[in-house]
Design a protein around this motif. Structure first.
Motif, mmCIF file in Angstrom:
data_model
loop_
_atom_site.group_PDB
_atom_site.id
_atom_site.type_symbol
_atom_site.label_atom_id
_atom_site.label_comp_id
_atom_site.label_asym_id
_atom_site.label_seq_id
_atom_site.Cartn_x
_atom_site.Cartn_y
_atom_site.Cartn_z
ATOM 1 N N ASN A 681 0.923 -1.242 0.084
ATOM 2 C CA ASN A 681 -0.010 0.145 0.078
ATOM 3 C C ASN A 681 0.864 1.373 -0.134
ATOM 4 O O ASN A 681 1.343 1.807 1.098
ATOM 5 N N PRO A 682 1.431 1.777 -1.244
ATOM 6 C CA PRO A 682 2.348 2.790 -1.227
ATOM 7 C C PRO A 682 1.910 3.961 -0.725
ATOM 8 O O PRO A 682 2.612 4.879 0.021
ATOM 9 N N GLU A 683 0.457 4.191 -0.678
ATOM 10 C CA GLU A 683 0.277 5.514 -0.261
ATOM 11 C C GLU A 683 0.366 5.666 1.304
ATOM 12 O O GLU A 683 0.787 6.807 1.668
ATOM 13 N N ARG A 684 -0.016 4.445 2.066
ATOM 14 C CA ARG A 684 0.167 4.562 3.431
ATOM 15 C C ARG A 684 1.772 4.430 3.742
ATOM 16 O O ARG A 684 2.057 4.722 4.741
ATOM 17 N N ILE A 685 2.511 3.934 2.794
ATOM 18 C CA ILE A 685 4.091 3.923 3.351
ATOM 19 C C ILE A 685 4.432 5.264 3.068
ATOM 20 O O ILE A 685 5.159 5.896 3.976
ATOM 21 N N ARG A 686 3.936 6.070 2.031
ATOM 22 C CA ARG A 686 4.247 7.442 2.155
ATOM 23 C C ARG A 686 4.012 8.344 3.378
ATOM 24 O O ARG A 686 4.640 8.815 3.881
ATOM 25 N N SER A 687 2.687 8.074 3.668
ATOM 26 C CA SER A 687 2.161 8.749 4.829
ATOM 27 C C SER A 687 2.736 8.359 6.071
ATOM 28 O O SER A 687 3.311 9.324 6.869
ATOM 29 N N GLN A 688 3.407 6.917 6.377
ATOM 30 C CA GLN A 688 3.955 6.837 7.502
ATOM 31 C C GLN A 688 5.448 7.394 7.338
ATOM 32 O O GLN A 688 6.045 7.776 8.446
ATOM 33 N N MET A 689 6.082 7.505 6.108
ATOM 34 C CA MET A 689 7.157 8.222 6.110
ATOM 35 C C MET A 689 7.225 9.726 6.494
ATOM 36 O O MET A 689 8.118 10.211 7.187
ATOM 37 N N GLN A 690 6.219 10.040 6.039
ATOM 38 C CA GLN A 690 6.051 11.697 6.363
ATOM 39 C C GLN A 690 5.809 11.830 8.062
ATOM 40 O O GLN A 690 6.403 12.407 8.618
ATOM 41 N N GLY A 691 4.943 10.739 8.540
ATOM 42 C CA GLY A 691 4.630 10.806 9.913
ATOM 43 C C GLY A 691 5.959 10.504 10.634
ATOM 44 O O GLY A 691 6.472 11.152 11.642
ATOM 45 N N ALA A 692 7.054 9.586 10.209
ATOM 46 C CA ALA A 692 8.132 9.257 11.039
ATOM 47 C C ALA A 692 9.038 10.334 10.950
ATOM 48 O O ALA A 692 9.692 10.369 11.958
ATOM 49 N N CYS A 693 8.973 11.282 9.878
ATOM 50 C CA CYS A 693 10.012 12.371 10.096
ATOM 51 C C CYS A 693 9.450 13.470 10.805
ATOM 52 O O CYS A 693 10.305 14.063 11.608
ATOM 53 N N VAL A 694 7.961 13.552 11.186
ATOM 54 C CA VAL A 694 7.725 14.720 12.087
ATOM 55 C C VAL A 694 7.912 13.808 13.534
ATOM 56 O O VAL A 694 8.444 14.684 14.440
ATOM 57 N N PHE A 695 7.824 12.656 13.650
ATOM 58 C CA PHE A 695 8.005 11.771 15.187
ATOM 59 C C PHE A 695 9.623 12.004 15.389
ATOM 60 O O PHE A 695 9.559 12.341 16.383
#
Ligand code: FES
Ligand code: FES
Lengths: 782, 149
Positions: A681-695
């Motif tokens: 699910n590439p779309e959620r992979i991208r959202s998780q990477m955005q989130g990981a950077c903020v975290f």
């Protein structure tokens, strides 16, 4: 990781409440060899993993999922039902905390069964592992462990629908084909909808795996496409989504609890007269206090029960409690940091010994020593812990945002002195989890209070409760000594770690780390060096320790990737070139050749299926650097930094662009390269990477708990500061390494955080010359 | 006292110091407004009072006498307020817990300033924390709701 800790806790402290779970675990525990043949398995597991025939689109492979308590289920009758109108209901048995697994797993089933996604309803499973298999939603493993069973479930349902249609038409199976929510007669072109076939199809036995036809990757409609929005999107944007505190029951009371300020502190006296005088306050209930090492039992304290949350909050403020602070009442962070630093100054217990590191250090021309510190952290999910429980006729029903609903259920039952059958654990959406909600003390609190008042009650944690009374991420000092010869070649690398372990939450604290913690970047340095050693040094816990998103990978990646960049600077080399040089030739890490006494921990995944391949590590580093334009000239005060780390069996590199100005850091851009095997699910992979950077940015810039006399000094977002819209990683570009299904899907939720932090601090160094060795950065750049 | 919530008038005779957040959640069972900090630091509880974004955990019932309050449940009848649509188009949420507050904040910003600059968007949204880290998409969604692109 919950289950390994449970078995650890059970073997040293066996209780009758766990008998069922232990028995089931024995059944589910199987030995798996590389071809997918099972020895000693029973029932469905065997059926699920027969040697696949060559015609099948994917070859079954073993994962740690099979060894989890209660294993993995792939019976379509458990997970799928079809109504006469064709509406398909799919059970989500993993908890949703923002990674998207509640959508992604049913999406895989729907795709493989050829169901239309807009005719799918998702129903969240309650905590029931004997029925659904393991439900521990942590370790970034929902997709990794369930992508195969989900495909098997979907293919089985499709097969059953085809069989039902063939029987109805009196033709052989190969004359029919299911597609797009209907089955078609291949020659006549007649069609029949799934709804009309449902009763006959679902009455069939589950076909054996070797009878199934799996879709080819070209046939996927949803898997790998990233076009399916999360299932709860509409409810979330209209305020209808239900989280822990959003459950309302008739006659429900509201509870706020005064918990011990220091873990294990006991109550000397309580004066509740002023609290009871607050309008709306109805009752005061004491909860027994528990010492460190009580697993997920409530901390205990004094609960104020009222007719609304506001009254309960005021009631708690009015309580006068005298505490006996107990053995951790003198815990001070400043002293503790010194203690950890002293601990790594001495040799620890060896966890890896490749070559002869001590001799190489002795004969080195130069030794460079780097030391890195990270404080305790609170998870601070946006939704503070909350739960609703109702007690009636000896039974308890709970609604809670829990990551491990079955553990929550069995723990709660044990705490109340009930059988697991007398407790139902319903899972709401989680307003963030990050590991906090694997520990369901809050759900048990609600159940206990419901029993005490013989009714319904909601327990709400305030933000202060969450920050002060949670399960802290470990604090650590990581020390790395590097030996250089006369030609500045690295000859030795010794890594010592002192960090209190989450084992202390389960058993008597011996000051040692668990193999899980050692496995997260301490024992598996992927550098091509002749002499490498790793040691764990004693560290004792004085607060409840619990895993936090990415766990020990955070301090390890910070230490190793910072030290690598520091060395590069020392040797006058380019940060990225030196990193690639250290990774060295492409190879698969071998435990024995690496000087390990046993196997690499490897997230408990079988090494043959999930090897540590340095070619993939190098490739993501090069990809991120390439995409970021590594080497480009930047204005004064700006810099790029790189870091790479493998965790949760995924490989991630990040290049962070940092801008240092007036003591503050801005991050205009991040390039993330992720190799997580087949990207479902590439779309959620991208959202998780955005989130990981903020975290990662919040962790790097601001976060840290400090204890004084055993008490956490921070309490809310004023002193435990999050990254906000006025300063966040502005553009995160995620580059996903493409792979076919045969390259096993690996973790996504956690592995993005560890590389971000050193990539940022390495960028800060290149921007400003300032080297960050202690987290958080705080005002170190001022 | 009287208060109108999502177009429905209610009378209230409880503790006037109670923050509106607990009134809408506990008394009216409108649970879309979330508790995140209780001290005005996170924005999860954001509601509109006479059309303007206010932190529900800070504003007391007393201050709302005769006022008209809108919660996320009442932002639009069909859930298709342009901000809600943009939020879905951009796939903003992760866990979703902060999002009602974010949406209410964005809707109020765009009402008073239909074409905010990038800087105005960032400033207006910076009172709302998203621990999951959806900021990149939040900003895109506000921009979309504002300009259609
Ligand atoms: S709960 Fe009101 S601002 Fe955080
Ligand atoms: S989406 Fe989880 S806090 Fe914002």
């Amino acid at each position: 990781m919950l289950h390994q800790l449970q078995s650890f806790a059970e073997s040293s402290n066996s209780t009758p409440g766990h008998t069922l779970q232990t028995a089931l675990r024995k059944v589910a525990t199987t030995e798996v060899n590389r071809r997918g043949l099972l020895k000693g398995a029973t029932g469905f597991v065997l059926a699920a993993h027969f040697l696949p025939s060559a015609a099948q689109a994917f070859e079954a492979y073993p994962t740690q999922g099979l060894n989890m308590p209660n294993g993995v289920r792939n019976d379509p009758h458990i997970f799928v039902s079809i109504a006469p109108d064709g509406q398909v209901t799919i059970i989500a048995h993993r908890s949703e905390m923002g990674t998207g697994s509640r959508t992604s797993l049913p999406m895989i089933i729907a795709d493989e069964m050829e169901a239309d996604w807009d005719r799918v309803t998702i129903v969240q499973a309650e905590g029931d592992e004997p029925k659904y298999g393991n439900q521990d939603t942590d370790g970034s493993r929902s997709l990794r462990h369930h992508i195969q069973p989900c495909r098997e479930i979907g293919a089985a349902v499709r097969k059953m629908l085809e069989l039902a249609a063939a029987r109805k038409w009196g033709v052989s199976e190969d004359m029919v084909e299911a597609s797009g929510h209907q089955v078609t007669h291949k020659t006549l072109g007649t069609r029949i909808g799934y709804g009309d076939l449902a009763a006959a199809a679902m009455a069939l036995d589950t076909p054996a795996r070797d009878q199934l036809r799996f879709k080819t990757e070209q046939e996927f409609r949803y898997i790998g496409k990233g076009q399916v929005p999360i299932y709860d999107l509409h409810d979330i944007t209209t305020g209808k989504a239900v989280y822990g505190a959003d459950v309302n029951l008739p006659n429900m009371k509201f509870a706020i609890i005064a918990r011990p300020p220091v873990v294990g502190a006991t109550i000397k006296s309580v004066d509740d007269s002023a609290a009871l005088a607050v309008p709306g306050v109805e009752k005061i209930v004491q909860i027994p206090v528990t010492p460190l090492g009580s697993k997920f039992k409530p901390l205990g304290g004094v609960a104020v029960i009222a007719k609304n949350t506001w009254a309960a909050l005021q009631g708690r403020d009015a309580l006068k409690i005298e505490w006996d602070r107990g053995e951790h009442g003198s815990f001070n962070t400043a002293d503790y940091e010194k203690e950890l630093r002293a601990s790594v100054a001495q040799p620890g217990a060896s966890v890896r010994n490749q070559g002869d590191t001590e001799a190489a250090l002795k004969s080195a021309a130069r030794i460079l020593t780097y030391e890195y510190y990270q404080p305790h952290l609170a998870h601070a999910p946006m939704e503070p812990p909350a739960a609703v429980a109702a007690f009636k006729d000896g039974k308890c029903e709970v609604w809670a945002p829990v990551q491990s609903p079955y553990t929550a259920r069995t723990d709660t039952a044990e705490y109340l002195g009930l059988k697991p059958e007398a407790v139902r654990m319903n899972v709401t959406l989680l307003g963030g989890g990050f590991g906090r909600k694997s520990k369901a003390d809050f759900a048990t609190e609600a159940a206990f209070l419901a029993k005490e008042i013989d009714g319904a009650v909601k327990v709400q944690w305030t933000r202060e409760d969450d920050i002060r009374n949670g399960y802290s991420h470990t604090s650590s000092v990581e020390r790395i000594d590097v030996g250089l010869d006369a030609d500045n070649k690295v000859t030795a690398w010794r890594h010592r770690s002192a960090a209190p372990s989450f084992l202390s939450t389960f058993v008597k604290d011996e000051g040692n780390q668990h193999e899980i913690e050692i496995g997260m970047g301490l024992e598996n340095l992927p550098y091509a060096l002749p002499n490498v050693s790793a040691e764990q040094c004693k560290a004792y816990a004085h607060t409840r320790i619990g895993w936090y998103r990415s766990v020990s990978n955070i301090p390890r990646a910070f230490a190793v990737q910072s030290a690598t960049a520091e060395l590069a600077a020392e040797l006058g080399k380019d940060q990225k070139d030196f990193l690639i040089e250290m990774i060295g030739p492409d190879r698969v890490l071998e435990a024995k050749a690496s000087g390990l006494p046993g196997k690499f921990w490897n997230q408990y995944e079988p090494q043959e299926e999930f090897p540590f391949d340095t070619a993939r590590l190098r490739a993501v580093a090069e990809l991120a650097a390439d995409k970021a334009g590594w080497g480009k000239t930047l204005p004064e005060g700006e810099g790029l930094g790189i870091a790479v780390h493998r965790s949760f069996v995924s490989y991630i590199a990040m290049v962070v662009h940092a801008k240092v100005e007036d003591g503050t850091v801005k991050v205009p851009e991040v390039h993330v390269a992720i190799d997580c095997g087949f990207p479902a699910n590439p779309e959620r992979i991208r959202s998780q990477m955005q989130g990981a950077c903020v975290f990662g940015m919040a962790t790097a810039l601001h976060l840290g708990l400090t204890f004084e006399n055993g008490e956490v000094q921070q309490g809310n977002f004023n002193d435990y500061e999050m990254v906000r819209a006025d300063n966040f990683p502005e553009v995160v570009h995620t580059h996903i390494v493409p792979h076919p299904f045969s390259v096993h899907a690996t973790g996504v939720g956690e592995p993005g955080v560890p590389p971000f932090i050193p990539a940022l601090t390495n960028a800060i160094f290149n921007a400003s010359g300032k080297r960050i060795r202690n987290l958080p950065i705080g005002d170190q750049l001022a | 006292m009287k208060i109108t919530v999502n177009g429905v008038e209610h009378s209230f005779d409880g503790d006037l110091s109670m923050p509106a957040l607990w009134y809408v959640r506990d008394e009216l069972a409108l649970s879309g407004s979330k508790f995140g900090c209780g001290t005005g630091l996170c924005g999860a509880c954001t509601i509109h009072v006479d059309g303007e974004a206010v932190r529900g955990c800070l504003v007391s019932m007393q201050e709302l006498d005769g006022k008209s309050v809108t919660t996320i449940e009442g932002l639009s009848a069909d859930g298709n307020h342009p901000v809600q649509v943009a939020w879905r188009d951009q796939n903003v949420p992760q866990c979703g817990y902060c999002q009602a507050g974010q949406i209410m904040q964005a809707a109020s910003l765009l009402k008073s300033n239909p074409k905010p600059s990038e800087q105005e968007i960032l400033e207006s949204m910076s009172g709302n924390i998203c621990r999951c880290g959806c900021y990149q998409r939040i900003v895109s969604a506000v921009r979309q709701a504002s300009t259609g692109a």
